[in-house]
Design an enzyme around this catalytic site. Structure first.
Site, PDB file in Angstrom:
ATOM      1  N   ILE A  33       1.172  -1.282  -0.296  1.00  0.00           N
ATOM      2  CA  ILE A  33      -0.477  -0.349  -0.288  1.00  0.00           C
ATOM      3  C   ILE A  33       0.832   1.350   0.185  1.00  0.00           C
ATOM      4  O   ILE A  33       2.136   1.303   0.316  1.00  0.00           O
ATOM      5  CB  ILE A  33      -1.488  -0.360   0.882  1.00  0.00           C
ATOM      6  CG1 ILE A  33      -0.004   0.496   2.972  1.00  0.00           C
ATOM      7  CG2 ILE A  33      -2.203  -1.213   1.493  1.00  0.00           C
ATOM      8  CD1 ILE A  33      -1.065   0.364   3.481  1.00  0.00           C
ATOM      9  N   SER A  34       0.677   2.534  -0.228  1.00  0.00           N
ATOM     10  CA  SER A  34       1.198   3.634  -0.316  1.00  0.00           C
ATOM     11  C   SER A  34       2.250   3.902  -1.198  1.00  0.00           C
ATOM     12  O   SER A  34       2.154   2.995  -2.012  1.00  0.00           O
ATOM     13  CB  SER A  34       0.940   3.769   1.037  1.00  0.00           C
ATOM     14  OG  SER A  34       1.026   5.525   1.110  1.00  0.00           O
TER      15      SER A  34
END
Length: 725
Positions: free
Chosen positions: A321-322
């Site tokens: 994620i991110s």
């Protein structure tokens, strides 16, 4: 609401709410560190299990699944959900095992809402099985960990690589999931992604991607080691996870002029690690293949025998994620040797080239600005968001009441920032109320959706914009800690907000409990030019004599984008090294992101990337899922009162994306088309929202309604991404 009590609670837990910031890698990184063509020479047919040349000394540890394990460090699902962090026998001298347990605890809680009412234990979490069924088990996963540095021979890079191999790993159906760290975190900074892999009997390939939470304490000249424990820079030598590249004389002079400062790896390695995040992810995959075969006993196989686990018989999904999601996409773009089969990422940070020729339209209206790189839009937010959050239209936003009560911030700081912006010609309105409204409209015009409005106050309260701008500014410009870029530095502060020695316990545990991007674990942003001497940035009086949260520093950071001085040119060159190509080489891929994301706005990442991919990948199999009522920080849902009533957990959709890509690679199941998923918030009272149910979080579908479809068209060399309201 007791604003002082609630604000104190937030600050106490802030170190657990790690930032998940954007990152990607340019093709300039290909071919270094022994990865020929970003693929390497350990081919599927190679006999013998040859350790990759970039891998240093390997440590292997066993985790029995009873007292310790791969996913929860022995805490179990209940322990991860506990508000009490694991104990440490000697707080100022934690052991490596204690730090690992703290790291997994803090990293998991930073990424996941661990409240039962939010879905933990019913919809997701260690005790929920691969079919989504809640169980009474602890969720502990026995297995082994292989850990090593990837280095270029200097001892300055020392990127941490980690492979978790569960005992349930099936050599007849091998799979590997990448979990590159989110934010600026350390090696377990994407443990929630690793959870999916471990549950599905896959090995998990982690890397800290050249970031990490353990600082170089310049005052004591102590540094973190690979396991998070600390020693002197001299004793560590080339085994330090990070030591600022300084001579003894430089360090002595710096300490005399600016005492009690700390250096962090992401900001101060002088290597612009973001340019290599894709490369490090590919290295983690290659290390995983070696580690798995080593565990399976390949070293004792007859000469000429094929390795048990190879690229041609193993499913590999790049995920995270991110920042870690951006790294996964960068790795897939760079992969020309077949290490990665598919991509499933959440809220990825994606820097698009300025010549992308992509436009985004929402509800048939083309947006004026889209596809900007992270440092551009975060330095813009760093100017205007604090003021914008005080707009009367968003006065009910979570944490806005803390500003009104001067809890943790100077009184009237938002009005002061608005007035300072007007004094600098950046706003034209005459009153504080009108200035706040104008600042909010500027954010809308620069790419933030109105759905992000209620997130701006908490983004400001936690200093997310200045923290990102300062760390990424330093990193992209390859600035030394000696440079004090834009007159910022990092230090703990005393009761008068001036730099002081960092707390010994905080320092000893920071590699585990910190997030690598100050403010974190008691380390603050310092305005070196504040009136009255160096002062915590948000509490400082700047050159105008105002308590305006260091607008001078924010303006300096913003000007790096267009300046012609050495630091500006270095930063501009650094950004150019992080741009994405959009070409995933036909790999099946799913991106999921929340429409309310205020850190990485959908108009600057996932949406325009869909268009860039349509232009550059002739065999594209990318789909984009945009989730309504979801934002960037699931860890905030139970932390910040009001998030629970407004937002659903994105982690559930990130796991569903992995399910979909795995099913595609395993069984040929088609991926869903790009679409908006319309969820239902829990509602209720802030801090006491009713329990979430499956009805709140419907899955994406193979046949979305016409009004939910996201389309992409290319005409005249311009790609248009059309998103419904």
């Amino acid at each position: 609401m007791n604003t002082t009590r609630d604000a104190n609670r937030l600050r106490q837990r802030a170190s657990l709410s790690g930032l998940a910031l954007a990152g990607s890698l340019g093709l300039a990184g290909c071919g270094v560190l022994g990865l020929a063509g970003c693929g390497g020479d350990n081919n599927s047919s190679t006999s013998g299990n040859v350790k990759p040349s970039f891998v240093g000394t390997v440590t292997v540890t066993r985790h029995d699944g009873a007292n310790d394990d791969l996913l929860t460090a022995g805490l179990g699902a209940a322990g991860l959900a506990s508000a009490s962090a694991p104990s440490v026998a000697t707080p100022t001298a934690p052991t490596a095992a204690e730090l690992r347990r703290l790291d997994i605890y803090a990293s998991y809680r930073a990424l996941v809402d661990t409240a039962a009412n939010g879905g933990y234990g019913t919809l997701y979490g260690p005790s929920v099985d691969v079919n989504g069924n809640a169980t009474s088990g602890s969720g502990m996963v026995p297995g082994v960990e292989y850990i090593a540095y990837s280095d270029d021979g200097t001892g300055q890079q020392n990127v941490v690589l980690l492979v978790q191999i569960p005992d349930a790993f099936d050599p007849a159906n091998p799979c590997i999931i990448t979990a590159t760290s989110s934010g600026s975190r350390g090696i377990y900074g994407a443990i929630s992604t690793g959870e999916w892999g471990l549950k599905h009997k896959c090995a998990v390939a982690y890397t800290d991607k050249g970031t990490g939470a353990g600082p170089h304490d310049l005052a004591t000249d102590t540094v973190p080691l690979q396991d998070g424990t600390r020693t002197t820079r001299l004793a560590a030598g080339r085994t330090a996870q990070f030591a600022a590249p300084l001579t003894d004389s430089q360090l002595a002079a710096f300490n005399a002029a600016t005492p009690n400062r700390l250096a962090f790896k992401h900001a101060h390695s002088q290597r612009n690690p973001e340019k290599d995040w894709g490369l490090f992810t590919l290295q983690a995959v290659q290390f995983a293949f070696w580690a798995i075969n080593d565990k399976l006993g390949a070293a004792g196989m007859p000469a000429g025998s094929p390795l048990p686990v190879r690229r041609d018989n193993t499913i590999v999904i790049a995920s995270s994620i991110s920042n870690g999601g951006g790294a996964a996409i960068a790795a897939a773009e760079q992969d020309t040797a077949g290490w990665i089969d598919g991509v499933a990422v959440g809220e990825p940070g994606l820097n698009l080239p300025p010549s992308a020729n992509v436009q985004v339209a929402r509800g048939g209206v083309t947006l004026p600005v889209s596809g900007k790189p992270l440092f551009d839009y975060v330095s813009y937010a760093n100017l205007f968001r604090l003021c914008a959050a005080s707009s009367s239209g968003v006065s009910a936003a979570p944490t806005q009441a803390f500003f009104a009560g001067a809890v943790g911030w100077p009184a009237s700081v938002q009005a002061n920032r608005c007035a300072a912006l007007r004094a600098n010609g950046l706003l034209s309105s005459a009153t504080a109320a009108a200035q706040a409204d104008e600042a909010l409209q500027k954010l809308h015009a620069f790419g933030w959706e109105p759905e992000s409005d209620l997130v701006h106050a908490s983004m400001s309260y936690f200093e997310i914009d200045p923290s990102v701008a300062v760390t990424f500014g330093n990193a992209l410009a390859r600035a030394s800690v000696l440079d004090n870029l834009c007159n910022f530095s990092f230090a703990a502060v005393d009761s008068a907000f001036h730099p002081t020695a960092v707390n010994a316990t905080s320092l000893a545990q920071m590699a585990a409990l910190g997030n690598g991007i100050p403010p974190t674990s008691g380390v603050q942003l310092i305005n070196n030019l504040a009136q009255g001497g160096p002062t915590q940035s948000k509490q400082s009086v700047d050159g105008s004599g105002a308590l305006a949260a260091n607008l001078d520093g924010a303006l300096c950071l913003r000007n790096l984008l267009t300046g012609g001085d050495a630091a500006s040119l270095a930063l501009q060159a650094g950004i150019a090294q992080t741009l994405r190509t959009g070409n995933l080489h036909g790999k099946p891929a799913l991106i999921v992101q929340g429409r309310n994301d205020a850190l990485l706005p959908v108009n600057h990442g996932a949406r325009p990337y869909l268009g860039l991919n349509a232009q550059t990948d002739s065999s594209s199999r990318l789909s984009y899922i945009e989730v309504m009522n979801a934002q960037h920080f699931d860890g905030f849902i139970d932390l910040v009162p009001g998030y629970d009533t407004l937002f659903v957990p994105l982690v559930l959709y990130e796991q569903r994306a992995l399910d979909a890509v795995f099913a595609n690679l395993k069984n040929g199941t088609p991926l869903p088309p790009s679409q908006v998923v319309r969820t239902t918030p829990r509602g209720g009272t802030a801090g006491a929202a009713p329990a979430i149910t499956a009805a709140n979080v419907p899955n994406f579908t193979m046949t979305p309604a016409a009004g939910d479809r996201i389309g992409v068209s290319v005409s005249g060399g311009v790609a248009t991404v059309s998103v419904p309201n």
